[in-house]
Design an enzyme around this catalytic site. Structure first.
Site, PDB file in Angstrom:
ATOM      1  N   LYS A 188       0.873  -1.178   0.000  1.00 57.09           N
ATOM      2  CA  LYS A 188       0.000   0.000   0.000  1.00 57.09           C
ATOM      3  C   LYS A 188       0.906   1.223   0.000  1.00 57.09           C
ATOM      4  O   LYS A 188       1.394   1.642   1.037  1.00 57.09           O
ATOM      5  CB  LYS A 188      -0.860  -0.019   1.260  1.00 57.09           C
ATOM      6  N   GLU A 264       8.127   1.564  11.878  1.00 53.11           N
ATOM      7  CA  GLU A 264       9.282   2.462  11.803  1.00 53.11           C
ATOM      8  C   GLU A 264       8.692   3.863  11.746  1.00 53.11           C
ATOM      9  O   GLU A 264       8.108   4.250  10.737  1.00 53.11           O
ATOM     10  CB  GLU A 264      10.142   2.124  10.577  1.00 53.11           C
ATOM     11  N   CYS A 299      13.348  10.278   7.888  1.00 51.50           N
ATOM     12  CA  CYS A 299      13.016   9.883   9.266  1.00 51.50           C
ATOM     13  C   CYS A 299      14.214  10.022  10.193  1.00 51.50           C
ATOM     14  O   CYS A 299      14.057  10.369  11.357  1.00 51.50           O
ATOM     15  CB  CYS A 299      12.408   8.489   9.314  1.00 51.50           C
ATOM     16  N   GLU A 398       8.407  16.095  15.935  1.00 52.60           N
ATOM     17  CA  GLU A 398       9.035  15.938  14.629  1.00 52.60           C
ATOM     18  C   GLU A 398       8.364  16.894  13.640  1.00 52.60           C
ATOM     19  O   GLU A 398       7.148  16.881  13.485  1.00 52.60           O
ATOM     20  CB  GLU A 398       8.865  14.502  14.139  1.00 52.60           C
TER      21      GLU A 398
HETATM   22  P1  ADP Z   1       2.381  11.146   6.758  1.00 50.46           P
HETATM   23  O1  ADP Z   1       1.599  11.999   7.706  1.00 50.46           O
HETATM   24  O2  ADP Z   1       3.822  11.410   6.755  1.00 50.46           O
HETATM   25  O3  ADP Z   1       1.791  11.062   5.390  1.00 50.46           O
HETATM   26  P2  ADP Z   1       1.152   8.668   7.444  1.00 50.46           P
HETATM   27  O4  ADP Z   1       1.429   7.790   8.607  1.00 50.46           O
HETATM   28  O5  ADP Z   1      -0.164   9.338   7.368  1.00 50.46           O
HETATM   29  O6  ADP Z   1       2.337   9.690   7.386  1.00 50.46           O
HETATM   30  O7  ADP Z   1       1.342   7.867   6.088  1.00 50.46           O
HETATM   31  C1  ADP Z   1       2.198   6.774   5.911  1.00 50.46           C
HETATM   32  C2  ADP Z   1       1.443   5.661   5.218  1.00 50.46           C
HETATM   33  O8  ADP Z   1       0.383   5.261   6.070  1.00 50.46           O
HETATM   34  C3  ADP Z   1       0.791   6.064   3.888  1.00 50.46           C
HETATM   35  O9  ADP Z   1       0.883   4.981   2.978  1.00 50.46           O
HETATM   36  C4  ADP Z   1      -0.643   6.289   4.284  1.00 50.46           C
HETATM   37  O10 ADP Z   1      -1.558   6.086   3.236  1.00 50.46           O
HETATM   38  C5  ADP Z   1      -0.830   5.230   5.345  1.00 50.46           C
HETATM   39  N1  ADP Z   1      -1.960   5.488   6.245  1.00 50.46           N
HETATM   40  C6  ADP Z   1      -2.447   6.681   6.649  1.00 50.46           C
HETATM   41  N2  ADP Z   1      -3.507   6.520   7.464  1.00 50.46           N
HETATM   42  C7  ADP Z   1      -3.702   5.186   7.583  1.00 50.46           C
HETATM   43  C8  ADP Z   1      -4.653   4.365   8.288  1.00 50.46           C
HETATM   44  N3  ADP Z   1      -5.613   4.895   9.019  1.00 50.46           N
HETATM   45  N4  ADP Z   1      -4.524   3.032   8.185  1.00 50.46           N
HETATM   46  C9  ADP Z   1      -3.537   2.473   7.452  1.00 50.46           C
HETATM   47  N5  ADP Z   1      -2.642   3.184   6.751  1.00 50.46           N
HETATM   48  C10 ADP Z   1      -2.710   4.525   6.804  1.00 50.46           C
END
Ligand code: ADP
Length: 494
Positions: A188, A264, A299, A398
């Site tokens: 994903k 991570e 990161c 961060e």
């Molecule tokens: P950022 O804020 O840096 O974009 P995220 O943690 O939101 O960091 O995003 C990292 C990954 O997690 C992306 O692939 C995003 O689509 C996914 N993601 C965001 N929200 C969810 C969720 N509720 N469940 C699973 N994956 C998620």
């Protein structure tokens, strides 16, 4: 690198993108799409599938079926190795194409992108290809009338959720060991940086990876990511991203099948400079790149500079000079050092952090502004803020942007206390010519990675993983294999 070739590649049209499930390109089940825009100039690049929970279900079912019939897991190690080596070769052969595509999607400066993205991805896939036929089971030291065997088995189906800052590199850190151990995978990508991972999976199929073993579903985290987290077909979730999402993944696991979750997460990594550092000019330049490369969207970025009070003014001035010497601009122009911030949302968040930092008593020494707004892109000046108190927002949270928070210390004990005074523990550095002090600091600072007299650059042979709220588990090195295997005991009476 050849600017003309880069310019040709950046002008190429990008076809509308779909999921890749069971070796086939498929649109979203409800036909939904989302626009892909470039942080370079705000232009619309293409569209991609806006996945649904049903799409994720189709992908996990395909991965499960592929695992159960053994089309990959049951191949001899030498056959799996050959496919993965060919895949690494294809990544390398397409390196510039992949790098330019990725930069158009996420804004990283091309020099860094080429090395960190296809470069690391090819390296990682090759490393785990070479490792996979060197992983042995064990015989336990039992009494003579029994035999205890410890088998190492694949876990089944791995779900990998990838962020937007280095999709190929971080993707390959998870795909390499997961596939090497015989698992199937559903990937994903981040909703704002999916293009290169889709291409990476096409290349895997070209190399001979059987259909269904590696699937990609694009779309929103809250929809397809959640469906993956809650899936009963996923055995292990491997994630890189924010702490907030990491917490959700643990909840999803608890509400579904107790899948193992490896996280991570972020960092607030201390870069600690003592007055006896071997070369302070060099240290200042590396300090600047340690935070400003990829606009701070790394990161392990050294986002806190802790500097010996006796050299504070001179050293900070040298870092400011190095920051001001960095040319920010179009990431596909080779002369530029720093590319675009990933998105408007990210840029607004960065500027808000700076405002808070100054309101809490920080002194803005350079930067703090948006740049090149007329291009339609999202650019930002490398920013240095000094006098940041250890409990201030800028020392604790961060930013994930080009913002360096500077604090000072008067002795080793205070440096350690400040370094450890956050919830995070991902990376850090110590600069000193004193070998004993370097070793003491490596031991005392609670992180997963400590650099000595440098910042960054740790290659695929060493693990990367955090402590505290920076996460658990490790990417890279042979240790990463452990995440993707189950140990099974066979207890045999002789
Ligand atoms: P950022 O804020 O840096 O974009 P995220 O943690 O939101 O960091 O995003 C990292 C990954 O997690 C992306 O692939 C995003 O689509 C996914 N993601 C965001 N929200 C969810 C969720 N509720 N469940 C699973 N994956 C998620």
């Amino acid at each position: 690198m050849d600017q003309q070739k880069i310019d040709r590649l950046r002008a190429e049209k990008i076809a509308p993108q779909t999921h890749l499930i069971n070796g086939r390109h498929v649109p979203a089940s409800d036909g939904g799409t989302m626009d892909v825009t470039s942080p370079i100039d705000g232009a619309r690049l293409t569209t991609m599938a806006r996945g649904t929970a049903e799409d994720m279900q189709a992908a996990t079912a395909a991965a499960r079926a592929a695992f159960e019939d053994g089309r990959w897991a049951d191949q001899p190690p030498s056959a799996r190795k050959n496919v993965m080596l060919k895949w690494a070769d294809l990544i390398e052969a397409n390196a510039l194409e992949l790098a330019v595509l990725g930069v158009r999607d996420n804004g990283t400066e091309i020099g860094m992108a080429l090395k960190a993205e296809p470069g690391s991805a090819a390296g990682s896939i090759r490393y785990y290809a070479e490792a996979l036929d060197k992983v042995y089971g064990e015989i336990a030291p039992t009494g003579h009338d029994v035999m205890g065997l410890i088998h190492k088995e694949p876990v089944g189906v791995v779900g990998a959720i990838i962020p937007w800052n280095f999709p190929l590199m971080i993707g390959a850190w998870k795909l390499g060991p997961a596939l090497a151990m015989g698992n199937s995978v559903v990937l994903k990508p981040a909703e704002t940086a999916s293009l290169t991972l889709l291409r990476l999976v096409e290349l895997a199929h070209e190399a001979g990876l059987p259909d269904g073993v590696l699937n990609v579903v694009t779309g929103e985290g809250a929809v397809v990511g959640e469906a993956m987290g809650l899936s009963m077909d996923i055995d292990v979730l491997a994630f890189t991203g924010s702490g907030a999402t990491g917490r959700r993944l643990l909840e999803y696991a608890a509400r579904s099948n107790l899948k193992r979750v490896y996280l991570e997460l972020g960092g607030k990594s201390p870069n600690i400079v003592f007055a006896d550092a071997p070369n302070l000019d060099e240290a200042a330049k590396v300090t600047a790149m340690g935070i400003f490369r990829n606009s701070g969207q790394v990161c392990v970025a050294g986002s806190r500079l802790l500097v010996d009070a006796s050299i504070q003014d001179d050293f900070t001035a040298a870092v400011v000079k190095a920051a001001e010497a960095l040319r920010v601009g179009d990431p596909l122009v080779l002369d530029n050092h720093i590319g675009a911030v990933h998105s408007e949302r990210q840029l607004a968040q960065n500027l808000q952090f700076i405002e808070t930092g100054v309101a809490e008593g920080g002194s803005l020494l350079t930067g703090g502004t948006r740049l090149l707004e007329d291009t339609g892109g999202t650019y930002m000046a490398p920013t240095v803020i000094s006098d940041v108190q250890p409990q201030a927002t800028l020392a604790q949270r961060e930013v994930f942007g080009p913002v360096l928070a500077v604090s000072s210390f008067s002795d080793e004990a205070e440096a350690i206390a400040i370094a450890n005074a956050t919830d995070y523990g991902l990376a850090g550095a110590v600069w000193t010519a004193n070998l004993s002090r370097a070793q003491r600091m490596v031991r005392a600072v609670r992180t997963g990675v400590m650099h000595v007299n440098t910042y960054g650059g740790a290659d695929g042979t060493v693990p990367l993983g955090g402590v505290g709220q920076s996460g658990n588990g490790h990417d890279k090195s042979l240790h990463a294999l452990d995440k993707y295997i189950n140990l099974k005991t066979a207890w045999i009476k002789l």
